[in-house]
Enzyme design. Structure first.
Site, PDB file in Angstrom:
ATOM      1  N   SER A 292       0.797  -1.232   0.000  1.00 27.78           N
ATOM      2  CA  SER A 292       0.000   0.000   0.000  1.00 27.78           C
ATOM      3  C   SER A 292       0.827   1.279   0.000  1.00 27.78           C
ATOM      4  CB  SER A 292      -0.952   0.011   1.193  1.00 27.78           C
ATOM      5  OG  SER A 292      -2.029  -0.865   0.959  1.00 27.78           O
ATOM      6  N   ALA A 293       2.113   1.190   0.241  1.00 34.34           N
ATOM      7  CA  ALA A 293       2.945   2.380   0.067  1.00 34.34           C
ATOM      8  C   ALA A 293       2.926   2.840  -1.389  1.00 34.34           C
ATOM      9  CB  ALA A 293       4.374   2.113   0.531  1.00 34.34           C
TER      10      ALA A 293
END
Length: 412
Positions: free
Chosen positions: A79-80
Protein backbone atom coordinates in the site's frame (compact mmCIF):
# COMPACT_ATOMS: atom_id res chain seq x y z
CA UNK A 1 28.37 11.72 4.21
CA UNK A 2 30.60 8.67 4.01
CA UNK A 3 31.13 7.55 0.43
CA UNK A 4 32.84 4.14 0.68
CA UNK A 5 30.67 1.09 0.06
CA UNK A 6 32.84 -1.04 2.31
CA UNK A 7 31.05 -1.52 5.62
CA UNK A 8 34.31 -1.32 7.57
CA UNK A 9 35.55 1.78 5.74
CA UNK A 10 32.14 3.43 6.03
CA UNK A 11 31.84 2.77 9.73
CA UNK A 12 28.70 0.72 9.12
CA UNK A 13 27.74 -2.42 11.04
CA UNK A 14 28.97 -5.67 9.54
CA UNK A 15 26.57 -6.87 6.88
CA UNK A 16 25.26 -3.39 6.05
CA UNK A 17 26.36 -1.76 2.81
CA UNK A 18 26.09 1.75 1.42
CA UNK A 19 26.67 5.16 2.94
CA UNK A 20 25.50 7.00 6.04
CA UNK A 21 26.12 10.28 7.81
CA UNK A 22 27.55 9.37 11.28
CA UNK A 23 24.74 11.31 12.96
CA UNK A 24 22.34 8.53 11.99
CA UNK A 25 24.36 5.71 13.56
CA UNK A 26 21.55 4.68 15.92
CA UNK A 27 19.08 4.28 13.05
CA UNK A 28 21.65 2.35 11.03
CA UNK A 29 22.41 0.05 13.97
CA UNK A 30 18.70 -0.62 14.52
CA UNK A 31 18.26 -1.39 10.82
CA UNK A 32 21.25 -3.76 10.99
CA UNK A 33 19.77 -5.66 13.93
CA UNK A 34 16.76 -6.63 11.88
CA UNK A 35 18.21 -7.14 8.41
CA UNK A 36 22.00 -7.64 8.41
CA UNK A 37 23.18 -11.20 7.69
CA UNK A 38 19.73 -12.36 6.56
CA UNK A 39 20.15 -15.12 4.00
CA UNK A 40 16.54 -15.27 2.81
CA UNK A 41 15.33 -11.66 3.01
CA UNK A 42 16.69 -8.15 2.99
CA UNK A 43 15.89 -4.46 3.12
CA UNK A 44 17.04 -0.96 2.27
CA UNK A 45 16.74 2.40 4.00
CA UNK A 46 17.29 5.84 2.48
CA UNK A 47 17.01 9.26 4.12
CA UNK A 48 17.23 12.74 2.62
CA UNK A 49 17.54 15.93 4.65
CA UNK A 50 16.85 19.25 2.93
CA UNK A 51 17.31 17.50 -0.40
CA UNK A 52 20.67 15.91 0.43
CA UNK A 53 21.17 12.14 0.89
CA UNK A 54 22.25 11.35 4.44
CA UNK A 55 21.53 7.60 4.59
CA UNK A 56 21.51 5.09 1.75
CA UNK A 57 22.02 1.57 3.11
CA UNK A 58 20.97 -1.99 2.38
CA UNK A 59 21.48 -5.45 3.87
CA UNK A 60 20.46 -9.08 3.58
CA UNK A 61 19.32 -11.08 0.58
CA UNK A 62 17.01 -10.43 -2.32
CA UNK A 63 15.72 -14.01 -2.45
CA UNK A 64 15.68 -17.34 -0.64
CA UNK A 65 18.85 -18.36 -2.50
CA UNK A 66 20.95 -15.74 -0.73
CA UNK A 67 21.45 -13.35 -3.66
CA UNK A 68 22.84 -10.21 -2.02
CA UNK A 69 20.64 -7.12 -1.83
CA UNK A 70 22.22 -4.22 -3.74
CA UNK A 71 21.62 -0.50 -4.23
CA UNK A 72 19.48 -1.37 -7.27
CA UNK A 73 17.28 -3.96 -5.55
CA UNK A 74 13.66 -2.91 -5.37
CA UNK A 75 10.87 -4.48 -3.35
CA UNK A 76 7.11 -4.58 -3.78
CA UNK A 77 5.85 -1.97 -1.32
CA UNK A 78 2.17 -2.95 -1.09
CA UNK A 79 0.00 0.00 0.00
CA UNK A 80 2.94 2.38 0.07
CA UNK A 81 2.28 2.32 -3.70
CA UNK A 82 -0.69 4.61 -3.03
CA UNK A 83 1.65 7.48 -2.18
CA UNK A 84 3.35 7.15 -5.57
CA UNK A 85 -0.02 7.01 -7.36
CA UNK A 86 -1.21 10.09 -5.45
CA UNK A 87 1.96 11.91 -6.50
CA UNK A 88 1.12 11.18 -10.15
CA UNK A 89 -2.22 12.94 -9.63
CA UNK A 90 -0.46 15.80 -7.85
CA UNK A 91 1.68 16.33 -10.93
CA UNK A 92 -1.47 16.55 -13.08
CA UNK A 93 -3.05 18.98 -10.62
CA UNK A 94 0.11 21.07 -10.67
CA UNK A 95 -0.28 21.60 -14.43
CA UNK A 96 -3.93 22.60 -14.09
CA UNK A 97 -5.21 19.33 -15.55
CA UNK A 98 -6.96 18.33 -12.30
CA UNK A 99 -8.86 20.31 -9.68
CA UNK A 100 -9.11 18.48 -6.36
CA UNK A 101 -12.38 20.22 -5.55
CA UNK A 102 -14.07 19.22 -8.82
CA UNK A 103 -16.34 16.18 -9.26
CA UNK A 104 -14.49 13.09 -10.50
CA UNK A 105 -17.15 12.73 -13.22
CA UNK A 106 -16.07 16.06 -14.70
CA UNK A 107 -12.93 14.27 -15.94
CA UNK A 108 -14.20 10.68 -16.04
CA UNK A 109 -17.87 10.86 -17.17
CA UNK A 110 -18.49 7.13 -16.76
CA UNK A 111 -17.80 7.53 -13.05
CA UNK A 112 -20.95 9.64 -12.66
CA UNK A 113 -23.17 6.55 -12.95
CA UNK A 114 -25.35 5.32 -10.08
CA UNK A 115 -25.39 8.47 -7.98
CA UNK A 116 -21.68 9.30 -8.06
CA UNK A 117 -21.83 12.50 -10.10
CA UNK A 118 -21.16 14.76 -7.09
CA UNK A 119 -18.26 12.84 -5.52
CA UNK A 120 -15.21 15.10 -5.67
CA UNK A 121 -11.60 14.22 -6.28
CA UNK A 122 -10.82 15.20 -2.68
CA UNK A 123 -13.51 12.88 -1.35
CA UNK A 124 -12.22 10.04 -3.50
CA UNK A 125 -8.59 10.54 -2.42
CA UNK A 126 -9.60 10.77 1.25
CA UNK A 127 -11.35 7.39 1.03
CA UNK A 128 -14.91 8.73 1.29
CA UNK A 129 -16.32 7.59 -2.08
CA UNK A 130 -18.32 4.66 -0.68
CA UNK A 131 -16.49 2.27 -3.01
CA UNK A 132 -14.20 0.41 -0.62
CA UNK A 133 -15.86 -2.99 -1.10
CA UNK A 134 -14.65 -5.01 -4.04
CA UNK A 135 -17.39 -5.96 -6.50
CA UNK A 136 -18.04 -9.72 -6.82
CA UNK A 137 -14.63 -10.54 -8.19
CA UNK A 138 -12.31 -13.44 -8.99
CA UNK A 139 -8.52 -13.30 -8.61
CA UNK A 140 -8.17 -13.25 -12.41
CA UNK A 141 -10.42 -10.18 -12.57
CA UNK A 142 -8.39 -8.42 -9.88
CA UNK A 143 -5.45 -8.70 -12.26
CA UNK A 144 -7.45 -7.03 -15.08
CA UNK A 145 -7.03 -3.39 -14.11
CA UNK A 146 -9.10 -1.96 -16.96
CA UNK A 147 -12.02 -4.24 -16.07
CA UNK A 148 -11.81 -3.14 -12.42
CA UNK A 149 -11.80 0.53 -13.46
CA UNK A 150 -14.94 -0.06 -15.56
CA UNK A 151 -16.73 -1.90 -12.74
CA UNK A 152 -15.98 0.82 -10.21
CA UNK A 153 -17.09 3.53 -12.63
CA UNK A 154 -20.43 1.73 -12.97
CA UNK A 155 -20.78 0.80 -9.29
CA UNK A 156 -23.26 2.25 -6.83
CA UNK A 157 -21.77 3.69 -3.62
CA UNK A 158 -22.54 1.70 -0.51
CA UNK A 159 -23.88 2.79 2.90
CA UNK A 160 -20.49 4.30 3.80
CA UNK A 161 -20.57 7.04 1.16
CA UNK A 162 -19.10 10.17 2.75
CA UNK A 163 -17.54 8.25 5.64
CA UNK A 164 -13.79 7.59 5.55
CA UNK A 165 -13.10 3.88 5.15
CA UNK A 166 -9.86 2.57 3.73
CA UNK A 167 -10.33 1.76 0.03
CA UNK A 168 -7.49 -0.74 0.29
CA UNK A 169 -7.51 -2.00 -3.30
CA UNK A 170 -10.18 0.02 -5.08
CA UNK A 171 -8.48 3.39 -4.57
CA UNK A 172 -5.73 2.32 -6.97
CA UNK A 173 -8.09 1.57 -9.84
CA UNK A 174 -10.06 4.73 -9.06
CA UNK A 175 -6.90 6.85 -9.24
CA UNK A 176 -5.93 5.14 -12.50
CA UNK A 177 -9.36 5.65 -14.03
CA UNK A 178 -9.16 9.34 -13.19
CA UNK A 179 -5.60 9.67 -14.51
CA UNK A 180 -6.41 7.72 -17.68
CA UNK A 181 -9.44 9.91 -18.36
CA UNK A 182 -7.22 13.00 -18.17
CA UNK A 183 -4.09 11.75 -19.96
CA UNK A 184 -5.11 8.70 -21.99
CA UNK A 185 -2.40 6.68 -20.26
CA UNK A 186 -2.41 4.05 -17.51
CA UNK A 187 -0.52 4.28 -14.23
CA UNK A 188 2.36 2.06 -15.33
CA UNK A 189 3.30 4.59 -17.98
CA UNK A 190 2.55 7.57 -15.72
CA UNK A 191 4.85 6.19 -13.01
CA UNK A 192 7.60 6.51 -15.59
CA UNK A 193 6.67 9.81 -17.25
CA UNK A 194 5.40 11.70 -14.18
CA UNK A 195 7.67 10.30 -11.45
CA UNK A 196 10.77 8.40 -12.54
CA UNK A 197 11.82 10.50 -15.53
CA UNK A 198 11.29 13.95 -13.95
CA UNK A 199 13.21 12.77 -10.87
CA UNK A 200 15.98 11.31 -13.03
CA UNK A 201 15.74 7.86 -11.43
CA UNK A 202 14.85 4.32 -12.42
CA UNK A 203 13.79 2.80 -9.11
CA UNK A 204 10.02 3.42 -9.19
CA UNK A 205 7.93 0.99 -11.23
CA UNK A 206 4.39 -0.36 -11.21
CA UNK A 207 4.88 -4.11 -11.15
CA UNK A 208 8.04 -5.89 -12.24
CA UNK A 209 10.63 -3.53 -13.73
CA UNK A 210 10.95 -3.98 -17.52
CA UNK A 211 13.76 -5.89 -19.16
CA UNK A 212 16.91 -3.81 -19.23
CA UNK A 213 16.02 -1.80 -16.14
CA UNK A 214 18.84 -1.51 -13.59
CA UNK A 215 16.22 -2.08 -10.85
CA UNK A 216 15.79 -5.75 -9.93
CA UNK A 217 12.72 -6.82 -7.96
CA UNK A 218 13.44 -8.84 -4.81
CA UNK A 219 11.51 -12.07 -4.42
CA UNK A 220 8.62 -12.22 -1.97
CA UNK A 221 9.78 -14.56 0.79
CA UNK A 222 8.59 -15.85 4.15
CA UNK A 223 5.98 -18.06 5.75
CA UNK A 224 3.02 -16.15 4.30
CA UNK A 225 4.45 -16.61 0.81
CA UNK A 226 4.62 -20.32 1.58
CA UNK A 227 1.01 -20.32 2.80
CA UNK A 228 -0.03 -18.59 -0.42
CA UNK A 229 1.03 -21.70 -2.32
CA UNK A 230 -1.97 -23.45 -0.74
CA UNK A 231 -5.67 -22.77 -1.16
CA UNK A 232 -7.63 -21.37 1.79
CA UNK A 233 -10.25 -23.98 2.75
CA UNK A 234 -13.78 -23.30 1.50
CA UNK A 235 -15.32 -22.97 5.00
CA UNK A 236 -12.91 -20.13 5.75
CA UNK A 237 -13.49 -18.54 2.36
CA UNK A 238 -17.27 -18.51 2.82
CA UNK A 239 -17.19 -17.11 6.35
CA UNK A 240 -16.42 -13.48 5.50
CA UNK A 241 -19.68 -12.63 3.68
CA UNK A 242 -21.66 -13.82 6.72
CA UNK A 243 -19.90 -11.57 9.24
CA UNK A 244 -21.71 -8.55 10.75
CA UNK A 245 -21.20 -5.18 9.01
CA UNK A 246 -18.74 -3.93 11.62
CA UNK A 247 -16.34 -6.73 10.73
CA UNK A 248 -17.38 -7.36 7.15
CA UNK A 249 -16.94 -3.80 5.86
CA UNK A 250 -13.16 -3.60 6.47
CA UNK A 251 -12.60 -7.14 5.17
CA UNK A 252 -14.68 -6.46 2.04
CA UNK A 253 -12.03 -3.96 0.98
CA UNK A 254 -9.43 -6.72 0.81
CA UNK A 255 -11.14 -10.07 0.57
CA UNK A 256 -11.46 -11.99 -2.69
CA UNK A 257 -11.87 -15.78 -2.44
CA UNK A 258 -8.70 -17.35 -3.79
CA UNK A 259 -6.71 -14.09 -3.87
CA UNK A 260 -3.77 -15.94 -2.35
CA UNK A 261 -3.20 -17.43 -5.82
CA UNK A 262 -1.78 -14.16 -7.16
CA UNK A 263 1.21 -14.54 -4.82
CA UNK A 264 2.13 -18.03 -6.00
CA UNK A 265 5.18 -19.16 -7.87
CA UNK A 266 8.59 -17.82 -8.71
CA UNK A 267 7.04 -15.04 -10.78
CA UNK A 268 3.81 -14.19 -8.91
CA UNK A 269 0.96 -12.79 -10.98
CA UNK A 270 0.59 -9.80 -8.66
CA UNK A 271 3.81 -8.40 -10.08
CA UNK A 272 2.64 -8.81 -13.68
CA UNK A 273 -0.31 -6.41 -13.50
CA UNK A 274 -1.00 -2.75 -12.73
CA UNK A 275 -2.26 -2.55 -9.15
CA UNK A 276 -1.68 1.11 -8.22
CA UNK A 277 -2.89 0.49 -4.68
CA UNK A 278 -0.38 -2.21 -3.98
CA UNK A 279 2.25 -3.51 -6.42
CA UNK A 280 4.77 -0.72 -6.99
CA UNK A 281 8.36 -1.98 -6.98
CA UNK A 282 10.68 0.67 -5.56
CA UNK A 283 14.19 1.07 -4.31
CA UNK A 284 14.46 2.85 -0.96
CA UNK A 285 16.62 5.53 -2.57
CA UNK A 286 14.05 6.35 -5.26
CA UNK A 287 11.14 6.39 -2.81
CA UNK A 288 13.00 8.71 -0.44
CA UNK A 289 13.94 11.02 -3.31
CA UNK A 290 10.30 11.33 -4.42
CA UNK A 291 9.26 12.24 -0.88
CA UNK A 292 12.19 14.65 -0.66
CA UNK A 293 10.36 16.80 -3.20
CA UNK A 294 7.43 17.00 -0.77
CA UNK A 295 9.82 17.94 2.06
CA UNK A 296 11.50 20.68 0.02
CA UNK A 297 8.61 22.74 -1.40
CA UNK A 298 8.57 20.70 -4.60
CA UNK A 299 12.27 20.96 -5.51
CA UNK A 300 14.65 18.08 -6.29
CA UNK A 301 18.30 18.80 -7.12
CA UNK A 302 17.45 22.42 -7.82
CA UNK A 303 14.68 21.48 -10.28
CA UNK A 304 11.00 22.02 -9.65
CA UNK A 305 9.01 18.78 -9.43
CA UNK A 306 5.86 20.31 -7.88
CA UNK A 307 4.84 23.85 -7.03
CA UNK A 308 4.92 24.96 -3.40
CA UNK A 309 1.15 25.51 -3.57
CA UNK A 310 0.53 21.90 -4.60
CA UNK A 311 2.82 20.63 -1.86
CA UNK A 312 0.84 22.67 0.69
CA UNK A 313 -2.35 21.05 -0.61
CA UNK A 314 -0.88 17.58 -0.08
CA UNK A 315 0.08 18.41 3.51
CA UNK A 316 -3.49 19.21 4.59
CA UNK A 317 -5.55 16.58 6.40
CA UNK A 318 -8.88 16.35 4.56
CA UNK A 319 -11.04 14.64 7.16
CA UNK A 320 -10.85 14.51 10.93
CA UNK A 321 -13.37 11.68 11.13
CA UNK A 322 -12.08 8.32 12.35
CA UNK A 323 -11.44 5.96 9.49
CA UNK A 324 -14.03 3.17 9.65
CA UNK A 325 -11.30 0.55 9.21
CA UNK A 326 -8.14 2.04 10.68
CA UNK A 327 -9.80 4.01 13.50
CA UNK A 328 -7.66 7.15 13.27
CA UNK A 329 -8.24 10.51 11.54
CA UNK A 330 -5.59 10.48 8.88
CA UNK A 331 -6.43 11.13 5.25
CA UNK A 332 -4.69 13.67 3.04
CA UNK A 333 -4.99 13.65 -0.78
CA UNK A 334 -4.05 10.00 -1.24
CA UNK A 335 -1.58 10.00 1.66
CA UNK A 336 -2.11 9.44 5.36
CA UNK A 337 -0.78 11.11 8.46
CA UNK A 338 2.12 9.38 10.14
CA UNK A 339 2.91 11.91 12.88
CA UNK A 340 5.51 11.53 15.60
CA UNK A 341 6.13 13.77 18.63
CA UNK A 342 9.01 15.47 16.80
CA UNK A 343 7.11 15.57 13.49
CA UNK A 344 3.40 16.22 14.03
CA UNK A 345 2.97 17.17 10.37
CA UNK A 346 4.63 14.04 9.01
CA UNK A 347 2.77 12.11 6.34
CA UNK A 348 3.28 9.54 3.58
CA UNK A 349 2.02 6.02 3.08
CA UNK A 350 2.83 2.74 4.78
CA UNK A 351 2.28 -0.66 3.19
CA UNK A 352 1.62 -4.19 4.41
CA UNK A 353 4.63 -5.57 6.31
CA UNK A 354 5.87 -2.01 6.88
CA UNK A 355 7.48 -0.69 3.70
CA UNK A 356 7.02 3.09 3.88
CA UNK A 357 7.57 6.39 2.14
CA UNK A 358 7.40 9.39 4.49
CA UNK A 359 8.14 13.09 4.68
CA UNK A 360 8.24 15.76 7.36
CA UNK A 361 7.91 19.30 5.99
CA UNK A 362 9.18 20.88 9.23
CA UNK A 363 12.53 19.09 9.35
CA UNK A 364 13.03 18.70 5.59
CA UNK A 365 13.35 14.94 6.04
CA UNK A 366 12.18 12.20 3.72
CA UNK A 367 12.49 8.45 4.20
CA UNK A 368 12.17 5.38 2.01
CA UNK A 369 12.16 1.97 3.69
CA UNK A 370 11.56 -1.24 1.70
CA UNK A 371 11.96 -4.95 2.35
CA UNK A 372 10.78 -8.28 0.96
CA UNK A 373 9.84 -10.29 4.06
CA UNK A 374 6.22 -11.50 4.27
CA UNK A 375 6.44 -13.62 7.38
CA UNK A 376 3.66 -14.44 9.83
CA UNK A 377 6.08 -14.48 12.77
CA UNK A 378 7.65 -11.14 11.85
CA UNK A 379 4.56 -9.37 10.51
CA UNK A 380 3.57 -7.47 13.68
CA UNK A 381 7.13 -6.22 14.22
CA UNK A 382 7.69 -5.40 10.55
CA UNK A 383 4.44 -3.44 10.36
CA UNK A 384 5.50 -0.97 13.05
CA UNK A 385 9.29 -1.14 12.63
CA UNK A 386 9.41 2.14 10.73
CA UNK A 387 7.90 4.09 13.66
CA UNK A 388 10.87 3.71 16.08
CA UNK A 389 13.17 4.01 13.07
CA UNK A 390 11.66 7.40 12.21
CA UNK A 391 12.04 8.46 15.85
CA UNK A 392 15.78 7.71 15.68
CA UNK A 393 16.12 9.50 12.34
CA UNK A 394 14.34 12.59 13.64
CA UNK A 395 16.45 12.67 16.78
CA UNK A 396 19.65 12.39 14.75
CA UNK A 397 18.57 15.07 12.28
CA UNK A 398 18.49 17.67 15.08
CA UNK A 399 22.26 17.46 15.55
CA UNK A 400 24.50 19.58 13.29
CA UNK A 401 26.81 17.51 11.14
CA UNK A 402 29.73 19.57 12.46
CA UNK A 403 29.34 17.92 15.88
CA UNK A 404 30.36 14.63 14.31
CA UNK A 405 33.17 16.01 12.25
CA UNK A 406 35.27 16.89 15.33
CA UNK A 407 37.21 14.36 17.45
CA UNK A 408 35.35 13.28 20.57
CA UNK A 409 36.30 15.05 23.77
CA UNK A 410 39.40 13.49 25.29
CA UNK A 411 40.39 11.70 22.08
CA UNK A 412 44.09 11.45 21.38
Amino acid sequence: MTTSHSAAAAGLPTGVHGTADPRFASAVTTFARFFAHRTTNGAALAVYQHGEPVVDIWAGSADAHGTPWTAETGAMIYSASKGVSATVLARLADRGLLDYSAPVAEYWPAFGANGKSRITVTELLSHRAGLSALPATTPAEVLDHELMEERLAAAKPDHLLGIPIYHALTIGWLMTGLARAITGHDMARLYRTEIAEPLGIDGIHLGTPPAGSPTHAADLVGSLKTLAERTIPTPVATLVPRLPHLLRDPLAALYVPGLESVFRGEHPAILATSLPAGNAVCTARALALMYSALACDGFVDGRRFLSANTVRELERIRTRQLDHTLLIPMWHLGFHSLPLPRAPRGYGHMGAFGSTGWTDPDSGLSVGFVHNRMSLGWSAIDQIFVVPLLHLILRAARHPAAEFAQPAAGAA
